[in-house]
Design a protein around this motif. Structure first.
Motif, PDB file in Angstrom:
ATOM      1  N   GLY A   6       0.807  -1.213   0.000  1.00 41.51           N
ATOM      2  CA  GLY A   6       0.000   0.000   0.000  1.00 41.51           C
ATOM      3  C   GLY A   6       0.843   1.267   0.000  1.00 41.51           C
ATOM      4  O   GLY A   6       2.051   1.248  -0.220  1.00 41.51           O
ATOM      5  N   LEU A   7       0.159   2.382   0.256  1.00 40.81           N
ATOM      6  CA  LEU A   7       0.798   3.702   0.281  1.00 40.81           C
ATOM      7  C   LEU A   7       0.874   4.218   1.707  1.00 40.81           C
ATOM      8  O   LEU A   7       0.020   3.904   2.537  1.00 40.81           O
ATOM      9  N   ALA A  10       9.722   3.244   7.796  1.00 41.09           N
ATOM     10  CA  ALA A  10       8.410   3.857   7.663  1.00 41.09           C
ATOM     11  C   ALA A  10       7.308   2.804   7.527  1.00 41.09           C
ATOM     12  O   ALA A  10       6.251   2.900   8.162  1.00 41.09           O
ATOM     13  N   TYR A  11       7.533   1.797   6.674  1.00 43.23           N
ATOM     14  CA  TYR A  11       6.501   0.780   6.473  1.00 43.23           C
ATOM     15  C   TYR A  11       6.284  -0.077   7.718  1.00 43.23           C
ATOM     16  O   TYR A  11       5.260  -0.754   7.835  1.00 43.23           O
ATOM     17  N   ALA A  12       7.208  -0.062   8.647  1.00 43.26           N
ATOM     18  CA  ALA A  12       7.051  -0.824   9.894  1.00 43.26           C
ATOM     19  C   ALA A  12       6.129  -0.124  10.881  1.00 43.26           C
ATOM     20  O   ALA A  12       5.725  -0.714  11.891  1.00 43.26           O
ATOM     21  N   LEU A  13       5.789   1.137  10.617  1.00 48.58           N
ATOM     22  CA  LEU A  13       4.974   1.933  11.536  1.00 48.58           C
ATOM     23  C   LEU A  13       3.498   1.851  11.190  1.00 48.58           C
ATOM     24  O   LEU A  13       3.120   1.785  10.019  1.00 48.58           O
ATOM     25  N   GLN A  14       2.683   1.882  12.216  1.00 43.61           N
ATOM     26  CA  GLN A  14       1.248   2.043  12.040  1.00 43.61           C
ATOM     27  C   GLN A  14       0.917   3.528  12.175  1.00 43.61           C
ATOM     28  O   GLN A  14       1.724   4.321  12.664  1.00 43.61           O
ATOM     29  N   THR A  15      -0.269   3.907  11.725  1.00 39.04           N
ATOM     30  CA  THR A  15      -0.663   5.314  11.788  1.00 39.04           C
ATOM     31  C   THR A  15      -0.565   5.820  13.229  1.00 39.04           C
ATOM     32  O   THR A  15      -1.078   5.195  14.170  1.00 39.04           O
ATOM     33  N   GLY A  16       0.140   6.948  13.396  1.00 38.66           N
ATOM     34  CA  GLY A  16       0.324   7.566  14.706  1.00 38.66           C
ATOM     35  C   GLY A  16       1.601   7.154  15.404  1.00 38.66           C
ATOM     36  O   GLY A  16       1.983   7.772  16.402  1.00 38.66           O
ATOM     37  N   ASP A  20      21.826  10.434   3.718  1.00 42.69           N
ATOM     38  CA  ASP A  20      21.923  11.894   3.819  1.00 42.69           C
ATOM     39  C   ASP A  20      21.844  12.417   5.246  1.00 42.69           C
ATOM     40  O   ASP A  20      22.033  13.606   5.500  1.00 42.69           O
ATOM     41  N   GLY A  21      21.501  11.551   6.200  1.00 46.58           N
ATOM     42  CA  GLY A  21      21.391  12.007   7.585  1.00 46.58           C
ATOM     43  C   GLY A  21      20.359  11.215   8.354  1.00 46.58           C
ATOM     44  O   GLY A  21      19.949  10.122   7.946  1.00 46.58           O
ATOM     45  N   TYR A  22      19.943  11.762   9.503  1.00 47.81           N
ATOM     46  CA  TYR A  22      18.989  11.088  10.377  1.00 47.81           C
ATOM     47  C   TYR A  22      17.559  11.563  10.122  1.00 47.81           C
ATOM     48  O   TYR A  22      17.303  12.759   9.916  1.00 47.81           O
ATOM     49  N   HIS A  23      16.629  10.588  10.154  1.00 48.66           N
ATOM     50  CA  HIS A  23      15.210  10.870   9.989  1.00 48.66           C
ATOM     51  C   HIS A  23      14.469  10.315  11.196  1.00 48.66           C
ATOM     52  O   HIS A  23      14.665   9.161  11.583  1.00 48.66           O
ATOM     53  N   ILE A  24      13.632  11.132  11.798  1.00 52.04           N
ATOM     54  CA  ILE A  24      12.695  10.656  12.812  1.00 52.04           C
ATOM     55  C   ILE A  24      11.320  10.712  12.161  1.00 52.04           C
ATOM     56  O   ILE A  24      10.853  11.781  11.777  1.00 52.04           O
ATOM     57  N   ILE A  25      10.679   9.541  12.013  1.00 52.86           N
ATOM     58  CA  ILE A  25       9.484   9.431  11.170  1.00 52.86           C
ATOM     59  C   ILE A  25       8.227   9.281  12.014  1.00 52.86           C
ATOM     60  O   ILE A  25       8.174   8.471  12.949  1.00 52.86           O
ATOM     61  N   LEU A  26       7.218  10.073  11.675  1.00 49.09           N
ATOM     62  CA  LEU A  26       5.883   9.942  12.253  1.00 49.09           C
ATOM     63  C   LEU A  26       4.934   9.517  11.144  1.00 49.09           C
ATOM     64  O   LEU A  26       4.849  10.161  10.108  1.00 49.09           O
ATOM     65  N   MET A  27       4.220   8.374  11.370  1.00 51.44           N
ATOM     66  CA  MET A  27       3.317   7.885  10.329  1.00 51.44           C
ATOM     67  C   MET A  27       1.982   8.614  10.432  1.00 51.44           C
ATOM     68  O   MET A  27       1.283   8.517  11.433  1.00 51.44           O
ATOM     69  N   LYS A  28       1.636   9.333   9.358  1.00 46.99           N
ATOM     70  CA  LYS A  28       0.402  10.131   9.347  1.00 46.99           C
ATOM     71  C   LYS A  28      -0.777   9.367   8.749  1.00 46.99           C
ATOM     72  O   LYS A  28      -1.930   9.719   9.005  1.00 46.99           O
ATOM     73  N   GLY A  29      -0.490   8.348   7.910  1.00 48.47           N
ATOM     74  CA  GLY A  29      -1.605   7.612   7.326  1.00 48.47           C
ATOM     75  C   GLY A  29      -1.130   6.480   6.436  1.00 48.47           C
ATOM     76  O   GLY A  29       0.008   6.468   5.961  1.00 48.47           O
ATOM     77  N   ARG A  30      -2.024   5.508   6.228  1.00 49.84           N
ATOM     78  CA  ARG A  30      -1.753   4.377   5.335  1.00 49.84           C
ATOM     79  C   ARG A  30      -3.026   4.090   4.543  1.00 49.84           C
ATOM     80  O   ARG A  30      -4.138   4.300   5.026  1.00 49.84           O
ATOM     81  N   LYS A  31      -2.840   3.621   3.316  1.00 48.29           N
ATOM     82  CA  LYS A  31      -4.005   3.287   2.494  1.00 48.29           C
ATOM     83  C   LYS A  31      -3.578   2.418   1.319  1.00 48.29           C
ATOM     84  O   LYS A  31      -2.391   2.333   0.977  1.00 48.29           O
TER      85      LYS A  31
END
Length: 468
Positions: free
Chosen positions: A120-121, A196-202, A212-223
């Motif tokens: 999915g996306l 990112a794909y390991a995260l659920q919404t929220g 390129d550096g460090y990313h702290i990822i917050l999952m806003k949505g999946r569909k």
């Protein structure tokens, strides 16, 4: 029977679209004449003509086309290339149907759906801390520690969007609270995608190190990808902006050319003819450009460029018609200049004295300003009252109550030249002389064309223009 049918069809066409004039043996049908007449006499046209006036203008236009063809201007490579470019711009869009565009959109959707698969996306937001590939171990440790501090602050309840705006080095997404766009598999760095794909919404990720550096990822949505019907308009619109219709048409052309059936030029010429057979406006539009290019080229040779570049002829014209060129007020033909050293006032005059006026600027530049050291500032021209405060003061003796502004770097002002009541040579009124000479050449050329090419106007048909 077939021959009879063809003859009847030709006769019927002649009755519905009769010949309005013949120029050099070439018929001009009423529909062609109406196309040109209506186009050039629309509401926005200032100098409108009646049908009879326009018929004479159109006959002259067609005579110029005939002259250009006799001169074989249509065989010039430059003409062929420009005409083909314009013709193809009109023809190419007609070679692709809406159904073909829709089919391409469907193919693109199916490819995207297959690529996305069951994953999915996702709609991630991130806080980004840049790390150079050339960073020292100490610099790497410092950025890693900062990323951990940001993550800890988020775990303790800090607002993600606010913290992102303050610390993220992806300034474009930071303005949106770190939010990116919807993405699918294989669109970002593998490290980012896996986290990112390991995260659920929220859910929030730990700091993820990418190239390129460090990313702290917050999952806003999946569909999952929406059905094609919901995205169809968006995909088609995007394809249209990218020139999908021309791309499809080019593929068709390439297929024909590759098969060896005909060249691209032959194919496009045939397409244009076929299109013109069913769309008279398109036929006359393409013909108008074809003929217009020819008329422009031959007019340039016979009138415009010929007049503007023939300096001897311009001089002769001016001398013959000198009385036609007068000024309502005197002019000053010369220079207004500004120098630092008083001695340069006379030096400038000595430098240009006796030289043709057109050479003054170049000689002064070489003599006084040959390099980065600027000794004088010069304005050269044909000045009328009001053009230069300095000239007004020293030559016309006007505006004496309005002082000339002094340039501190070039405080000494002077003028040199002559005051003229009337133009002394054609260069003083060159644009007007060129225009008048061009008009005379045009009149003579048209007179020669009328002698050279036979024109027959059918008045009975002309009266039916826009009246049938």
């Amino acid at each position: 029977m077939i021959l009879a049918a063809c003859l009847m069809s030709t006769a019927a066409m002649a009755q519905t679209d009769p010949v309005v004039m013949t120029v050099n043996g070439v018929d001009v049908t009423r529909s062609e004449f109406e196309y040109s007449f209506n186009k050039n006499n629309s509401d926005g046209v200032i100098d409108k003509k009646n049908v009879e006036e326009y018929a004479d203008l159109y006959a002259v236009y067609k005579m110029k086309v005939a002259a250009a063809l006799d001169a074989k201007l249509d065989t010039l490579t430059s003409f062929k290339n420009e005409y083909a470019t314009y013709r193809d711009q009109q023809v190419l869009p007609t070679m692709t149907t809406d159904a073909e565009v829709l089919a391409e959109a469907r193919k693109a959707y199916d490819r995207a759906k297959e690529q996305i698969g069951e994953k999915g996306l996702i709609l991630p937001a991130h806080i980004f801390l840049r790390l150079s590939t050339k960073a020292t171990p100490e610099e790497q440790a410092k950025v890693a520690q900062r990323a951990d501090s940001v993550w800890q602050a988020l775990k303790q309840g800090a607002d993600f969007a606010e913290l992102c705006k303050n610390v993220s080095q992806d300034r474009r997404s930071a303005a949106r609270g770190g939010e990116l766009t919807w993405i699918g598999p294989n669109q970002v760095y593998p490290e980012f995608e896996e986290a990112a794909y390991a995260l659920q919404t929220g859910e929030l990720s730990r700091p993820v190190l990418g190239p390129d550096g460090y990313h702290i990822i917050l999952m806003k949505g999946r569909k999952q990808l929406e059905p094609f019907e919901e995205l169809q308009e968006q995909i088609v619109s995007s394809f249209e902006k990218q020139g999908i219709r021309e791309a499809i048409a080019r593929q068709k052309i390439q297929s024909v050319v590759s098969s060896g059936q005909m060249t691209e030029e032959q194919y496009m010429a045939r397409r244009a003819d076929s299109l013109g057979a069913v769309d008279s406006d398109m036929k006359y539009l393409i013909q108008e450009y074809h003929d217009g290019l020819l008329v422009y080229e031959i007019s340039n040779r016979q009138v415009w460029e010929k007049a503007s570049k023939d300096e001897a002829a311009l001089d002769t014209w001016f001398r013959t018609h000198r009385k036609d060129y007068k000024w309502p007020e005197p002019r000053f033909k010369g220079i207004a200049y500004h120098v630092k050293d008083k001695a340069d006032v006379k030096a400038v005059k000595r430098c240009v004295k006796g030289l043709p006026f057109g050479q003054w600027a170049g000689v002064l530049r070489q003599t006084f300003n040959p390099d980065s050291v600027i000794r004088i500032r010069v304005e050269q021209g044909l000045f009328k009252p009001g053009d230069s405060r300095l000239v007004d003061h020293k030559i016309f003796r006007t505006a004496l109550d309005q002082p000339v502004e002094v340039n501190r770097d070039y405080p000494i002002d002077a003028v040199y030249g002559k005051k003229l009541k009337m133009p002394e040579d054609y260069t003083d009124v060159r644009s007007q002389v060129v225009e008048d000479y061009q008009q005379a050449l045009e009149q003579q050329w048209v007179a020669d064309l009328r002698q050279r090419y036979a024109v027959k106007v059918y008045d009975d048909v002309l009266k039916t223009v826009n009246q049938h």
